[in-house]
Scaffold this motif. Structure first.
Motif, PDB file in Angstrom:
ATOM      1  N   LYS A   1       0.805  -1.231   0.000  1.00 56.61           N
ATOM      2  CA  LYS A   1       0.000   0.000   0.000  1.00 56.61           C
ATOM      3  C   LYS A   1       0.838   1.282   0.000  1.00 56.61           C
ATOM      4  O   LYS A   1       0.635   2.176  -0.811  1.00 56.61           O
ATOM      5  CB  LYS A   1      -0.887  -0.017   1.237  1.00 56.61           C
ATOM      6  N   ASP A   2       1.813   1.348   0.926  1.00 64.68           N
ATOM      7  CA  ASP A   2       2.609   2.575   1.047  1.00 64.68           C
ATOM      8  C   ASP A   2       3.405   2.843  -0.223  1.00 64.68           C
ATOM      9  O   ASP A   2       3.490   3.981  -0.696  1.00 64.68           O
ATOM     10  CB  ASP A   2       3.574   2.486   2.239  1.00 64.68           C
ATOM     11  N   ASN A   3       4.005   1.771  -0.774  1.00 68.43           N
ATOM     12  CA  ASN A   3       4.806   1.946  -1.984  1.00 68.43           C
ATOM     13  C   ASN A   3       3.958   2.389  -3.172  1.00 68.43           C
ATOM     14  O   ASN A   3       4.401   3.173  -3.991  1.00 68.43           O
ATOM     15  CB  ASN A   3       5.522   0.638  -2.334  1.00 68.43           C
ATOM     16  N   VAL A   4       2.728   1.864  -3.244  1.00 66.43           N
ATOM     17  CA  VAL A   4       1.830   2.280  -4.333  1.00 66.43           C
ATOM     18  C   VAL A   4       1.558   3.771  -4.208  1.00 66.43           C
ATOM     19  O   VAL A   4       1.589   4.511  -5.184  1.00 66.43           O
ATOM     20  CB  VAL A   4       0.483   1.512  -4.285  1.00 66.43           C
ATOM     21  N   MET A   5       1.327   4.217  -2.988  1.00 71.39           N
ATOM     22  CA  MET A   5       1.023   5.645  -2.779  1.00 71.39           C
ATOM     23  C   MET A   5       2.205   6.520  -3.208  1.00 71.39           C
ATOM     24  O   MET A   5       2.027   7.532  -3.874  1.00 71.39           O
ATOM     25  CB  MET A   5       0.656   5.898  -1.322  1.00 71.39           C
ATOM     26  N   ILE A   6       3.402   6.112  -2.833  1.00 72.50           N
ATOM     27  CA  ILE A   6       4.609   6.870  -3.216  1.00 72.50           C
ATOM     28  C   ILE A   6       4.740   6.888  -4.747  1.00 72.50           C
ATOM     29  O   ILE A   6       4.998   7.923  -5.355  1.00 72.50           O
ATOM     30  CB  ILE A   6       5.879   6.241  -2.573  1.00 72.50           C
ATOM     31  N   TYR A   7       4.522   5.724  -5.336  1.00 74.15           N
ATOM     32  CA  TYR A   7       4.671   5.570  -6.796  1.00 74.15           C
ATOM     33  C   TYR A   7       3.653   6.442  -7.539  1.00 74.15           C
ATOM     34  O   TYR A   7       3.995   7.135  -8.498  1.00 74.15           O
ATOM     35  CB  TYR A   7       4.485   4.092  -7.149  1.00 74.15           C
ATOM     36  N   LEU A   8       2.427   6.445  -7.059  1.00 71.32           N
ATOM     37  CA  LEU A   8       1.377   7.228  -7.733  1.00 71.32           C
ATOM     38  C   LEU A   8       1.595   8.725  -7.541  1.00 71.32           C
ATOM     39  O   LEU A   8       1.265   9.522  -8.401  1.00 71.32           O
ATOM     40  CB  LEU A   8      -0.008   6.827  -7.230  1.00 71.32           C
ATOM     41  N   LYS A   9       2.155   9.082  -6.397  1.00 71.34           N
ATOM     42  CA  LYS A   9       2.459  10.489  -6.134  1.00 71.34           C
ATOM     43  C   LYS A   9       3.492  10.984  -7.137  1.00 71.34           C
ATOM     44  O   LYS A   9       3.446  12.109  -7.624  1.00 71.34           O
ATOM     45  CB  LYS A   9       3.003  10.616  -4.717  1.00 71.34           C
ATOM     46  N   LYS A  10       4.439  10.088  -7.444  1.00 70.65           N
ATOM     47  CA  LYS A  10       5.520  10.448  -8.352  1.00 70.65           C
ATOM     48  C   LYS A  10       5.027  10.529  -9.805  1.00 70.65           C
ATOM     49  O   LYS A  10       5.423  11.411 -10.558  1.00 70.65           O
ATOM     50  CB  LYS A  10       6.639   9.404  -8.215  1.00 70.65           C
TER      51      LYS A  10
ATOM     52  N   ASP B   1      -3.523  13.676  -3.025  1.00 70.25           N
ATOM     53  CA  ASP B   1      -3.211  12.693  -1.974  1.00 70.25           C
ATOM     54  C   ASP B   1      -4.467  11.958  -1.523  1.00 70.25           C
ATOM     55  O   ASP B   1      -4.448  10.750  -1.292  1.00 70.25           O
ATOM     56  CB  ASP B   1      -2.565  13.392  -0.764  1.00 70.25           C
ATOM     57  N   ARG B   2      -5.543  12.732  -1.414  1.00 67.64           N
ATOM     58  CA  ARG B   2      -6.789  12.133  -0.919  1.00 67.64           C
ATOM     59  C   ARG B   2      -7.305  11.072  -1.888  1.00 67.64           C
ATOM     60  O   ARG B   2      -7.724   9.981  -1.506  1.00 67.64           O
ATOM     61  CB  ARG B   2      -7.832  13.237  -0.711  1.00 67.64           C
ATOM     62  N   LYS B   3      -7.242  11.426  -3.187  1.00 68.33           N
ATOM     63  CA  LYS B   3      -7.749  10.498  -4.200  1.00 68.33           C
ATOM     64  C   LYS B   3      -6.873   9.244  -4.248  1.00 68.33           C
ATOM     65  O   LYS B   3      -7.377   8.120  -4.352  1.00 68.33           O
ATOM     66  CB  LYS B   3      -7.788  11.174  -5.575  1.00 68.33           C
ATOM     67  N   ILE B   4      -5.570   9.455  -4.156  1.00 72.42           N
ATOM     68  CA  ILE B   4      -4.655   8.305  -4.159  1.00 72.42           C
ATOM     69  C   ILE B   4      -4.999   7.372  -2.997  1.00 72.42           C
ATOM     70  O   ILE B   4      -5.139   6.164  -3.162  1.00 72.42           O
ATOM     71  CB  ILE B   4      -3.175   8.762  -4.070  1.00 72.42           C
ATOM     72  N   LYS B   5      -5.184   7.971  -1.834  1.00 75.65           N
ATOM     73  CA  LYS B   5      -5.474   7.182  -0.631  1.00 75.65           C
ATOM     74  C   LYS B   5      -6.781   6.407  -0.801  1.00 75.65           C
ATOM     75  O   LYS B   5      -6.848   5.198  -0.533  1.00 75.65           O
ATOM     76  CB  LYS B   5      -5.560   8.124   0.570  1.00 75.65           C
ATOM     77  N   ASN B   6      -7.807   7.100  -1.291  1.00 82.38           N
ATOM     78  CA  ASN B   6      -9.113   6.445  -1.494  1.00 82.38           C
ATOM     79  C   ASN B   6      -9.014   5.273  -2.459  1.00 82.38           C
ATOM     80  O   ASN B   6      -9.515   4.186  -2.199  1.00 82.38           O
ATOM     81  CB  ASN B   6     -10.140   7.444  -2.042  1.00 82.38           C
ATOM     82  N   ARG B   7      -8.362   5.550  -3.602  1.00 77.59           N
ATOM     83  CA  ARG B   7      -8.255   4.513  -4.638  1.00 77.59           C
ATOM     84  C   ARG B   7      -7.478   3.297  -4.127  1.00 77.59           C
ATOM     85  O   ARG B   7      -7.883   2.163  -4.300  1.00 77.59           O
ATOM     86  CB  ARG B   7      -7.551   5.072  -5.884  1.00 77.59           C
ATOM     87  N   VAL B   8      -6.338   3.583  -3.493  1.00 77.12           N
ATOM     88  CA  VAL B   8      -5.478   2.491  -3.034  1.00 77.12           C
ATOM     89  C   VAL B   8      -6.189   1.669  -1.952  1.00 77.12           C
ATOM     90  O   VAL B   8      -6.172   0.442  -1.978  1.00 77.12           O
ATOM     91  CB  VAL B   8      -4.114   3.032  -2.551  1.00 77.12           C
ATOM     92  N   ASN B   9      -6.857   2.355  -1.015  1.00 72.92           N
ATOM     93  CA  ASN B   9      -7.584   1.636   0.029  1.00 72.92           C
ATOM     94  C   ASN B   9      -8.669   0.750  -0.581  1.00 72.92           C
ATOM     95  O   ASN B   9      -8.878  -0.377  -0.159  1.00 72.92           O
ATOM     96  CB  ASN B   9      -8.214   2.622   1.026  1.00 72.92           C
TER      97      ASN B   9
END
Length: 338
Positions: free
Chosen positions: A310-319, A325-333
């Motif tokens: 999960k954390d790595n996906v968030m970092i990767y998508l941020k890049k 950030d909110r959308k990334i978090k929602n999607r990943v969760n």
């Protein structure tokens, strides 16, 4: 745009067997697996989002997750030699677009300083044409594969065309349907082809292969022959031979082989059959019969190399995306939820 797959097949089917094409809600397909034609979406998403294409893939994966569908992403490998002409045509088209852009830029440079409106119009024209010159790079493919690995989503990348792998996965029961715009899938054995897929809604159009063949009254062999007569990526259509005549000759002569049928067409319609046509026809038929494409459970298990990332996906998508950030978090969760 260049036609994908079989020439005029869509309009022919709508006319001859509309009941074999129907609207489906993705939510009705809960619990199923689907093969995804990656290259189609890579081009589509690069067209709409440029280098920001991973954003769209997250939406695509999220759409599957919402509806309880398990995707298997299938990447394109090497096309067969029979497709060389089609590929060269596409290359020529891209070169043509590049020349157009070059000419427009020169025209723009020669304009007087006060002709701002005209300069703006040329800019718009350049932007429009540039969008058509899309290249999917090795890096793009690796970026997407890495994302799929992080998300634990399965994919296949074989040394052959994706549509043959997709169709085989479907005919062998490894997946329940194929998602693509490419009509070739119906010729190479995909039982259910889902077209008009959009990441923003749940509606797709289903092409039901068994229903198509039953309604048309064709055996699988004659169905493949009909599609090749229509013209495909491997063989151009015979000049002067339309879909209506092709269907008539194939349907009423199912006991005859293609040489005999072509002989009849040649005589009664007074058409010229190109040299090597029959040989190329047989090569195309061999490809569409799709007997040599092997798929197994091992192929499908590619991709699951990481545990909960999960954390790595968030970092990767941020890049690599512009998602908040909110959308990334929602999607990943959502994607990782059980």
């Amino acid at each position: 745009t260049l036609i994908m797959g079989i020439k005029e097949l869509g309009s022919f089917l709508l006319r001859e067997c509309p009941e074999a094409i129907y609207n489906v809600k993705l939510s009705d397909r809960k619990g199923t697996k689907c093969a995804v034609d990656v290259s189609l979406f890579l081009y589509k998403f690069k067209y709409s989002n440029g280098e920001n294409f991973l954003e769209k893939f997250i939406e695509l994966i999220n759409r599957f997750k919402i509806n309880g569908i398990t995707p298997i992403f299938v990447f394109d490998g090497c096309p067969p030699k029979e497709k060389v002409d089609t590929i060269n045509e596409r290359k020529d088209k891209k070169n043509e677009y590049k020349e157009m852009v070059k000419a427009l830029k020169e025209k723009q440079e020669n304009l007087l300083d006060d002709s701002n409106e005209e300069k703006e119009n040329i800019d718009k024209e350049i932007e429009k044409i540039t969008k058509k010159i899309i290249y999917v790079t090795k890096d793009n493919i690796n970026q997407l594969k890495y994302l799929l690995d992080l998300l634990n989503i399965k994919y296949i990348h074989r040394q052959c065309e994706a549509d043959l792998v997709n169709s085989k996965l479907c005919s062998q029961g490894y997946v329940d349907m194929v998602i693509s715009e490419d009509m070739d899938h119906l010729t190479s054995g995909a039982k259910y082809l889902m077209r008009d897929f959009n990441v923003n809604n749940n509606n797709v159009k289903c092409y039901d292969l068994e229903k198509i063949k039953t309604t048309l009254g064709l055996s699988n062999e004659k169905w493949i022959e009909l599609c090749i007569l229509f013209g495909c990526d491997y063989l151009k259509r015979i000049k002067g031979l339309g879909t209506v005549s092709s269907y008539k000759y194939i349907k009423h002569n199912q006991d005859k082989n293609i040489e005999e049928i072509l002989e009849m067409i040649k005589k009664s319609k007074n058409l010229e059959i190109p040299e090597n046509y029959i040989e190329e026809f047989k090569n195309a038929k061999k490809i569409f019969e799709n007997d040599t494409t092997e798929v197994s459970q091992e192929d499908i298990n590619v991709g699951s190399v990481f545990d909960n990332q999960k954390d790595n996906v968030m970092i990767y998508l941020k890049k690599y995306t512009k998602l908040s950030d909110r959308k990334i978090k929602n999607r990943v969760n959502n994607i990782f939820s059980e």
